[in-house]
Design an enzyme around this catalytic site. Sequence first.
Site, PDB file in Angstrom:
ATOM      1  N   HIS A   8       0.825  -1.215   0.000  1.00  0.00           N
ATOM      2  CA  HIS A   8       0.000   0.000   0.000  1.00  0.00           C
ATOM      3  C   HIS A   8       0.862   1.269   0.000  1.00  0.00           C
ATOM      4  O   HIS A   8       0.474   2.285  -0.565  1.00  0.00           O
ATOM      5  CB  HIS A   8      -0.951   0.004   1.210  1.00  0.00           C
ATOM      6  N   ASP A  34      -6.310 -15.854  -4.131  1.00  0.00           N
ATOM      7  CA  ASP A  34      -6.175 -14.919  -3.010  1.00  0.00           C
ATOM      8  C   ASP A  34      -5.250 -13.757  -3.365  1.00  0.00           C
ATOM      9  O   ASP A  34      -5.713 -12.647  -3.585  1.00  0.00           O
ATOM     10  CB  ASP A  34      -5.651 -15.651  -1.757  1.00  0.00           C
ATOM     11  N   GLU A  64     -10.584 -17.865   9.208  1.00  0.00           N
ATOM     12  CA  GLU A  64      -9.162 -17.926   8.843  1.00  0.00           C
ATOM     13  C   GLU A  64      -8.291 -18.195  10.059  1.00  0.00           C
ATOM     14  O   GLU A  64      -7.141 -18.589   9.930  1.00  0.00           O
ATOM     15  CB  GLU A  64      -8.719 -16.609   8.205  1.00  0.00           C
ATOM     16  N   PRO A  67     -11.223   0.312  -0.877  1.00  0.00           N
ATOM     17  CA  PRO A  67     -11.055   1.756  -1.075  1.00  0.00           C
ATOM     18  C   PRO A  67     -10.380   2.372   0.165  1.00  0.00           C
ATOM     19  O   PRO A  67     -10.738   2.021   1.289  1.00  0.00           O
ATOM     20  CB  PRO A  67     -12.492   2.261  -1.217  1.00  0.00           C
ATOM     21  N   LYS A  68      -9.377   3.230  -0.097  1.00  0.00           N
ATOM     22  CA  LYS A  68      -8.565   3.734   1.019  1.00  0.00           C
ATOM     23  C   LYS A  68      -8.557   5.256   1.087  1.00  0.00           C
ATOM     24  O   LYS A  68      -8.469   5.925   0.062  1.00  0.00           O
ATOM     25  CB  LYS A  68      -7.130   3.217   0.878  1.00  0.00           C
ATOM     26  N   HIS A 102     -14.842 -13.125   4.409  1.00  0.00           N
ATOM     27  CA  HIS A 102     -13.713 -13.973   4.816  1.00  0.00           C
ATOM     28  C   HIS A 102     -14.112 -14.632   6.124  1.00  0.00           C
ATOM     29  O   HIS A 102     -14.451 -13.954   7.088  1.00  0.00           O
ATOM     30  CB  HIS A 102     -12.469 -13.119   5.034  1.00  0.00           C
TER      31      HIS A 102
END
Length: 394
Positions: free
Chosen positions: A121, A337, A259, A155-156, A256
């Site tokens: 990122h 993934d 996990e 979205p960031k 998800h």
Amino acid sequence: EEVGRDVGAGGVGGGVRARRLMANRGGGGARGRRRRRRRARRRATARMRSDDAKNDARARRAAAFARARCGVELHAHVNGCVREDTLLELAAARGLERECERALASDRDLLACFEIFKLVHACVDDAAALRRVTREVCEDFARDGARYLELRTTPKEQIGKERYVEAVLSGLEDACGRCGGDGADGELAARIILSVDRARDDDASKAMETIDLAIKYKERGVVGVDLSGSPVVGHWDRYVAAFEKARAHGLGTSLHNGEVANTEAEQRAFIAFRPDRLGHCVYTVRDESLLRDLLASKIPVELCLTSNVKTRSCAGFAEHHFAKLRSAGHPICLCTDDTWVFQTSLSREYAIAAETFGLTDDEIRDMSTRAMDFAFCDEDVKLNVLANIRNSTS
Ligand code: 6MZ
């Protein structure tokens, strides 16, 4: 090395057990050591040859699947699938090249992955980079034989959530045409799922903002919403209303799930929500009562073999819950993934499934066809893609 440890355990000079072991394994002294080393070398070489042979066979099979062009990918995160050269180039421009190389070389469990994503990122930090990365990810999946692709991304704020969505959709259009194409031309059709990140979207209003964007951009290729991010932070309670709204507006929902261990209550709540699809379900399948709920729900599960093995959630491919769900006749699809993070591809995942679970090419192709039943796109796109898969070669 093993012998050394035994000798140590037997005391200085070696006990009876250690001496016996030494004799069995080539005797003591310098000659014995040399012999043991030679034997270890021979064993290592044999192991390497068998690994190479396995990798070669897997690579050949993966290439055949790529050529067959019958891939359907429903669970891939944009930034986790970044093209490596591009990432290194972006990193170099930002003074982060060393960190990226180190990240690539590192072994990782699930939680370590989330540190790697922070680095990606930091490199894909503006609209131009994001547009390019999205286009390249689509191109890479197409080259690897995908006919249909649902890419998900979060979205960031860093870029601005709406600008982020615009950039991703522009990248999608650069690669696949208007709204990600409809598959009528035989080319890849791709769609976008917007993700809510359990860590980043740490209150209900941030999640709602993402859902509202998904609704707003439905006409341009957004087909669903997803809950992802580190599974050890955030609570489902915070997100239920947002996901209900998404569903009410006709968006597909994927969560998800399972996990990490000790999340039974959350997994039960996820299944009870009846999303259109669930991701992973590693721990769901290990708990009798959750497994029963899952099987009864018939919710399709997106399975990511290499991801689960590399993050050490599964001991190995043979132990993966793919086998259990498949033999129960539960709806499943094979997914990557994060192709960069886990150094894999869709065709490789198909090859691994074929090799590990003894599936024929036709069975794999059927699985891929079946996956289109769970896709979030319109029916006419599904029909086009299915026709393309049917007409595909080899
Ligand atoms: C949960 C994952 C994930 O959104 O920036 N992500 N979330 N479990 C996983 N299993 C390994 N792999 C990826 O892509 C990267 C983001 O996707 C989610 C994480 O939130 C990660 O930051 P985007 O395109």
